[in-house]
Design a protein around this motif. Structure first.
Motif, PDB file in Angstrom:
ATOM      1  N   GLY A  90       8.378 -13.668 -15.398  1.00 52.33           N
ATOM      2  CA  GLY A  90       8.352 -12.346 -14.798  1.00 52.33           C
ATOM      3  C   GLY A  90       6.958 -11.953 -14.352  1.00 52.33           C
ATOM      4  N   LEU A  91       5.955 -12.278 -15.159  1.00 48.30           N
ATOM      5  CA  LEU A  91       4.570 -11.985 -14.780  1.00 48.30           C
ATOM      6  C   LEU A  91       4.168 -12.748 -13.521  1.00 48.30           C
ATOM      7  N   LEU A  92       4.544 -14.012 -13.456  1.00 46.04           N
ATOM      8  CA  LEU A  92       4.227 -14.815 -12.277  1.00 46.04           C
ATOM      9  C   LEU A  92       4.946 -14.276 -11.041  1.00 46.04           C
ATOM     10  N   GLY A  93       6.190 -13.835 -11.216  1.00 48.39           N
ATOM     11  CA  GLY A  93       6.933 -13.274 -10.097  1.00 48.39           C
ATOM     12  C   GLY A  93       6.331 -11.980  -9.588  1.00 48.39           C
ATOM     13  N   ASP A  94       5.696 -11.209 -10.477  1.00 46.51           N
ATOM     14  CA  ASP A  94       5.061  -9.961 -10.067  1.00 46.51           C
ATOM     15  C   ASP A  94       3.727 -10.196  -9.361  1.00 46.51           C
ATOM     16  N   ARG A  95       2.984 -11.190  -9.832  1.00 40.74           N
ATOM     17  CA  ARG A  95       1.613 -11.387  -9.339  1.00 40.74           C
ATOM     18  C   ARG A  95       1.502 -12.390  -8.193  1.00 40.74           C
ATOM     19  N   LEU A  96       2.380 -13.409  -8.161  1.00 43.49           N
ATOM     20  CA  LEU A  96       2.259 -14.455  -7.148  1.00 43.49           C
ATOM     21  C   LEU A  96       2.354 -13.930  -5.715  1.00 43.49           C
ATOM     22  N   PRO A  97       3.275 -13.007  -5.389  1.00 42.67           N
ATOM     23  CA  PRO A  97       3.331 -12.510  -4.009  1.00 42.67           C
ATOM     24  C   PRO A  97       2.027 -11.885  -3.525  1.00 42.67           C
ATOM     25  N   ILE A 162     -16.660   1.674   3.686  1.00 39.96           N
ATOM     26  CA  ILE A 162     -15.565   1.788   4.648  1.00 39.96           C
ATOM     27  C   ILE A 162     -14.238   1.372   4.020  1.00 39.96           C
ATOM     28  N   PHE A 163     -14.271   0.288   3.249  1.00 33.50           N
ATOM     29  CA  PHE A 163     -13.042  -0.271   2.687  1.00 33.50           C
ATOM     30  C   PHE A 163     -13.001  -0.065   1.171  1.00 33.50           C
ATOM     31  N   PRO A 164     -11.798  -0.002   0.602  1.00 34.88           N
ATOM     32  CA  PRO A 164     -11.676   0.130  -0.860  1.00 34.88           C
ATOM     33  C   PRO A 164     -12.278  -1.085  -1.564  1.00 34.88           C
ATOM     34  N   LEU A 165     -12.860  -0.839  -2.719  1.00 34.56           N
ATOM     35  CA  LEU A 165     -13.547  -1.895  -3.457  1.00 34.56           C
ATOM     36  C   LEU A 165     -12.608  -2.711  -4.343  1.00 34.56           C
ATOM     37  N   SER A 166     -11.526  -2.133  -4.781  1.00 38.03           N
ATOM     38  CA  SER A 166     -10.705  -2.831  -5.767  1.00 38.03           C
ATOM     39  C   SER A 166      -9.242  -2.454  -5.603  1.00 38.03           C
ATOM     40  N   GLY A 167      -8.398  -3.234  -6.236  1.00 34.30           N
ATOM     41  CA  GLY A 167      -6.970  -2.950  -6.250  1.00 34.30           C
ATOM     42  C   GLY A 167      -6.241  -3.474  -5.035  1.00 34.30           C
ATOM     43  N   ARG A 168      -4.946  -3.231  -5.036  1.00 35.68           N
ATOM     44  CA  ARG A 168      -4.077  -3.671  -3.949  1.00 35.68           C
ATOM     45  C   ARG A 168      -3.561  -2.520  -3.121  1.00 35.68           C
ATOM     46  N   ILE A 169      -3.466  -1.337  -3.728  1.00 29.25           N
ATOM     47  CA  ILE A 169      -2.968  -0.151  -3.044  1.00 29.25           C
ATOM     48  C   ILE A 169      -3.529   1.073  -3.756  1.00 29.25           C
ATOM     49  N   HIS A 176       7.890   3.407  -3.499  1.00 28.81           N
ATOM     50  CA  HIS A 176       8.529   2.463  -4.399  1.00 28.81           C
ATOM     51  C   HIS A 176       8.924   1.225  -3.588  1.00 28.81           C
ATOM     52  N   PHE A 177       8.496   0.070  -4.053  1.00 28.70           N
ATOM     53  CA  PHE A 177       8.766  -1.173  -3.348  1.00 28.70           C
ATOM     54  C   PHE A 177       9.946  -1.897  -3.985  1.00 28.70           C
ATOM     55  N   ALA A 178      10.792  -2.428  -3.124  1.00 27.57           N
ATOM     56  CA  ALA A 178      11.940  -3.190  -3.606  1.00 27.57           C
ATOM     57  C   ALA A 178      11.570  -4.631  -3.920  1.00 27.57           C
ATOM     58  N   THR A 179      10.479  -5.103  -3.325  1.00 27.40           N
ATOM     59  CA  THR A 179      10.007  -6.472  -3.543  1.00 27.40           C
ATOM     60  C   THR A 179       8.520  -6.427  -3.884  1.00 27.40           C
ATOM     61  N   PHE A 181       6.312  -8.112  -2.367  1.00 32.43           N
ATOM     62  CA  PHE A 181       5.563  -8.384  -1.138  1.00 32.43           C
ATOM     63  C   PHE A 181       5.271  -7.046  -0.452  1.00 32.43           C
ATOM     64  N   TYR A 182       4.255  -6.349  -0.933  1.00 37.55           N
ATOM     65  CA  TYR A 182       3.991  -4.987  -0.478  1.00 37.55           C
ATOM     66  C   TYR A 182       3.656  -4.932   1.015  1.00 37.55           C
ATOM     67  N   LEU A 183       2.788  -5.826   1.474  1.00 38.23           N
ATOM     68  CA  LEU A 183       2.338  -5.775   2.866  1.00 38.23           C
ATOM     69  C   LEU A 183       3.504  -5.983   3.820  1.00 38.23           C
ATOM     70  N   ILE A 184       4.299  -7.005   3.566  1.00 38.34           N
ATOM     71  CA  ILE A 184       5.417  -7.313   4.458  1.00 38.34           C
ATOM     72  C   ILE A 184       6.477  -6.216   4.391  1.00 38.34           C
ATOM     73  N   GLU A 185       6.790  -5.764   3.185  1.00 37.08           N
ATOM     74  CA  GLU A 185       7.834  -4.750   3.037  1.00 37.08           C
ATOM     75  C   GLU A 185       7.442  -3.438   3.705  1.00 37.08           C
ATOM     76  N   SER A 186       6.186  -3.024   3.557  1.00 34.61           N
ATOM     77  CA  SER A 186       5.753  -1.768   4.176  1.00 34.61           C
ATOM     78  C   SER A 186       5.804  -1.859   5.693  1.00 34.61           C
ATOM     79  N   LEU A 187       5.553  -3.046   6.245  1.00 37.42           N
ATOM     80  CA  LEU A 187       5.627  -3.212   7.695  1.00 37.42           C
ATOM     81  C   LEU A 187       7.068  -3.236   8.173  1.00 37.42           C
ATOM     82  N   VAL A 188       7.926  -3.940   7.450  1.00 36.92           N
ATOM     83  CA  VAL A 188       9.331  -4.054   7.851  1.00 36.92           C
ATOM     84  C   VAL A 188      10.045  -2.707   7.742  1.00 36.92           C
TER      85      VAL A 188
END
Length: 335
Positions: A90-97, A162-169, A176-179, A181-188
């Motif tokens: 489960g940890l790998l599934g959360d972090r690998l994407p 200019i850009f955030p120093l840390s984190g993913r979002i 709330h993300f269903a997957t 893959f935050y970048l792809i899901e937010s675009l789709v």
């Protein structure tokens, strides 16, 4: 022939993955230090320690431990993380994407920028611009990814924030993300504000990972293009009145891209390995950052799961590269 070749490579991949699992399993258990000692409380009794050791299967011989662990892995059970108290899979599934999005974005940046630099250098052959391009490319090639990361933090995180120093979002972003893959899901899903925020968090890590790879691609592709430009078919096309740009793009590029793909695939595996340090610098929540924490905490189940994931990624990438090279070279596809 191609199907037989793929089957042989898959069998070799399985054997390689088994060897990696065996080596890592043994090494983790012969190095000094006891992971159980990091988990017990000061007042724990010998019975408590023995029960905890039995719970994680550390009370038997190494061959027995390896057999039990391998059987569990084959059935999809990677064990429970000692430090995070969560299922490893489960940890790998959360972090690998998160790591895959970062690595693929860096690869796209490297391929585009490296290809453009190689084409520009080829068009500038025997001009004053060629040594300038080669010199700048050599500078980018000499600087490793973690140095780029630190430099980007200083420039775009401290001096010009200019850009955030840390984190993913941004933690304040309400979505709330269903997957994973935050970048792809937010675009789709047309959440462009969320997509922009995620992309902003990725800019500096992607640059740090992509710039050295871009320099490698530029050097190899330029050398392949320079060799192709002196071939007889290029001379014949030049006599027909083709411009230099058309010669490079239509004639030389398709013959020079094969070796570049092969090297890019190899370097992409190193790029994924480089995410370990870069993710740590930017506190990016991928498997690279988690790998450092797992090593610090001697989290054996998590380290073993991470190594298997990295090994599987390397094998899949190399197989995909071999197929791409064969697709661009008919002699390999039918050989």
């Amino acid at each position: 022939m191609l199907a037989v070749s793929i089957l042989n490579r898959l069998m070799m991949a399985a054997a390689t993955l088994f060897g990696v699992a065996l080596i890592v399993f043994v090494l983790l258990r012969v190095v000094p230090g006891d992971p159980i000692a990091m988990m017990i409380s000061p007042g724990a009794t010998p019975a408590d320690i023995a029960a905890l050791r039995a719970h994680y299967g550390l009370d038997t011989t190494l061959p027995v431990q390896f057999g039990i662990w391998l059987k569990s892995v084959v059935s999809g059970d990677f064990g429970t993380s000692i430090s995070l108290k969560r299922d490893v899979l489960g940890l790998l599934g959360d972090r690998l994407p998160a790591t895959l999005e970062l690595a693929v974005a860096a690869l796209v940046l490297a391929v585009i920028s490296g290809g453009l630099v190689a084409i520009a250098g080829t068009l500038a052959r025997r001009t004053l611009l060629e040594p300038i391009i080669d010199g700048l490319n050599g500078l980018f090639l000499a600087v490793p990814d973690f140095v780029w990361a630190l430099a980007l933090v200083l420039v775009f995180g401290v001096f010009l924030p200019i850009f955030p120093l840390s984190g993913r979002i941004d933690p304040s972003t309400e979505t709330h993300f269903a997957t994973p893959f935050y970048l792809i899901e937010s675009l789709v899903t047309f959440q462009f504000a969320v997509f922009a925020d995620i992309a902003a968090h990725m800019v500096m890590p992607v640059l740090a990972l992509g710039l050295p790879l871009a320099a490698i691609i530029a050097r190899v592709l330029k050398a392949a293009l320079s060799e192709a430009m002196v071939q007889d078919y290029i001379l014949l096309a030049r006599l027909k009145g083709m411009s230099n740009l058309r010669l490079v793009l239509q004639e030389a590029l398709r013959n020079a891209v094969g070796p570049t793909i092969a090297l890019t695939g190899v370097q992409f595996t190193f790029l994924i390995g480089g995410t370990v340090i870069v993710e740590r610098i930017f506190a990016y929540p991928g498997i690279g950052n988690m790998a450092i924490d797992a090593v610090i905490n001697r989290d054996l189940p998590l380290i073993q799961g991470l190594v298997l994931v990295f090994g599987a990624l390397f094998i899949v990438i190399n197989l995909a590269v071999d197929l791409l090279v064969a697709a661009f070279n008919p002699r390999l596809a039918h050989g």
